[in-house]
Design an enzyme around this catalytic site. Structure first.
Site, short mmCIF file in Angstrom:
data_model
loop_
_atom_site.label_atom_id
_atom_site.label_comp_id
_atom_site.label_asym_id
_atom_site.label_seq_id
_atom_site.Cartn_x
_atom_site.Cartn_y
_atom_site.Cartn_z
N GLY A 138 -2.84 -7.13 0.82
CA GLY A 138 -1.46 -7.03 0.35
C GLY A 138 -0.66 -6.00 1.12
O GLY A 138 0.51 -6.22 1.46
N ASP A 139 -1.29 -4.87 1.41
CA ASP A 139 -0.62 -3.82 2.20
C ASP A 139 -0.28 -4.34 3.60
O ASP A 139 0.78 -4.04 4.15
CB ASP A 139 -1.53 -2.59 2.32
CG ASP A 139 -2.12 -2.17 0.99
OD1 ASP A 139 -1.38 -2.18 -0.01
OD2 ASP A 139 -3.32 -1.85 0.95
#
Length: 308
Positions: free
Chosen positions: A249-250
């Site tokens: 996600g990052d």
């Protein structure tokens, strides 16, 4: 310039086993250490894309020294605030069937630590982007992100934010450039359950109406949705072997910001974000620029209706 903020960084210690048996001595087949924390993962992905960025946050002790030196070896500029306490160690245990994370608490921070950190925002200017991500140490209180966001907006800079639940909703009035909840996080925020993709549309639109400029909803192996003020887009999933989902996600947020900061093209930024998240999942650690490009070329994006 893109700045990433990791208020509670970690040294991530990965241990791999064929199987894990409780109550017995388990001997690992592989170990490795990497700098961890959501903002730091964003900086590492930005560096993979050769996009200049500066990593901010609190670090201390031998673990903090390891993080700083590792990032600088990767060509990442750091401007951490040095503290007396020890940066935490998070243990990531992987077997053939599961991934388990054992996360530690961060060090206590003093008022002097906080004041030293806040001075880092004095040089922000219009055109800069600050990416906030991850948990806040208890010693900073519940509203610390609110303070930091006000500092960013006062300087005319933009911000992205990736935090949990109701805390995320509180930040939307300040109009973040991009937020990226996954399906499970979105279900938790609004106390709902999604059975199909179309069920997500009203809630993505709701996040826009609450103030977010752009919303990416990641659906793991089912692709991702982008909500903008004008349209909704769907990125089809790329098939591959999952090797390490930590930081996916990052990486998506970092990929979006990397492209947006250069072109301000939201659709290309979305595609780059999905490519980075995909490449991260299919890599043991941070993927190469070449592999990210390979994933980018496989991604198909289509405009979709709002559930009609």
């Amino acid at each position: 310039m893109i700045f990433t903020v990791t208020l509670n960084p970690a040294l991530d210690y990965f241990m791999e086993y064929h199987e894990l048996e409780n109550g017995l001595v388990n001997r690992t087949k592989l170990t490795r250490m990497t700098p961890g924390g959501k903002g730091i993962m964003e900086s590492r992905m930005l560096s993979s894309l050769d996009v200049p960025n500066t990593a901010l946050g609190f670090i201390g002790g031998f673990t903090g020294k390891f993080i700083r030196e590792s990032l600088e070896q990767q060509g990442i500029k750091t401007d951490f605030t040095q503290v007396f306490g020890q940066t935490r160690i998070n243990v990531k245990i992987k077997t053939r069937s599961d991934e388990t994370s054992l996360d530690a608490a961060g060090p206590d921070l003093t008022s002097e630590d906080v004041n030293n950190f806040l001075t880092k925002f004095d040089t922000l200017q219009e055109g800069d982007i600050v990416a906030f991500a991850g948990t806040v140490p208890k010693s900073l209180g519940e509203n610390f992100y609110d303070l930091l966001i006000r500092l960013v907006k006062t300087r005319g800079a933009e911000f992205a934010i990736d935090i949990d639940g109701q805390k995320l909703l509180k930040t939307l009035l300040m109009k973040p450039l991009i937020i990226k909840p996954n399906v499970e996080e979105l279900e938790e925020i609004f106390s709902v359950k999604f059975s199909k993709k179309d069920d997500i549309f009203p809630y993505g639109q709701k996040l826009l109406s609450m103030g977010a400029q752009n919303v990416i909803v990641s659906m793991a192996g089912d692709g991702a949705l982008l909500f903008t003020k004008e349209k909704v887009y769907f990125a089809q999933p790329v098939k591959g072997i999952i090797k390490n989902s930590v930081g996916a996600g990052d990486s998506t947020v970092a990929g979006f910001l990397a492209e947006w900061s250069q072109s301000h093209d939201v659709l290309t930024a979305f595609k780059q974000g999905v490519a980075c998240g995909t490449a991260k999942v299919f890599s043991e650690d941070m993927p190469s620029a070449r592999f990210i490009q390979k994933c980018y070329e496989q991604i198909k994006i289509e405009e979709v209706s709002n559930g009609d």
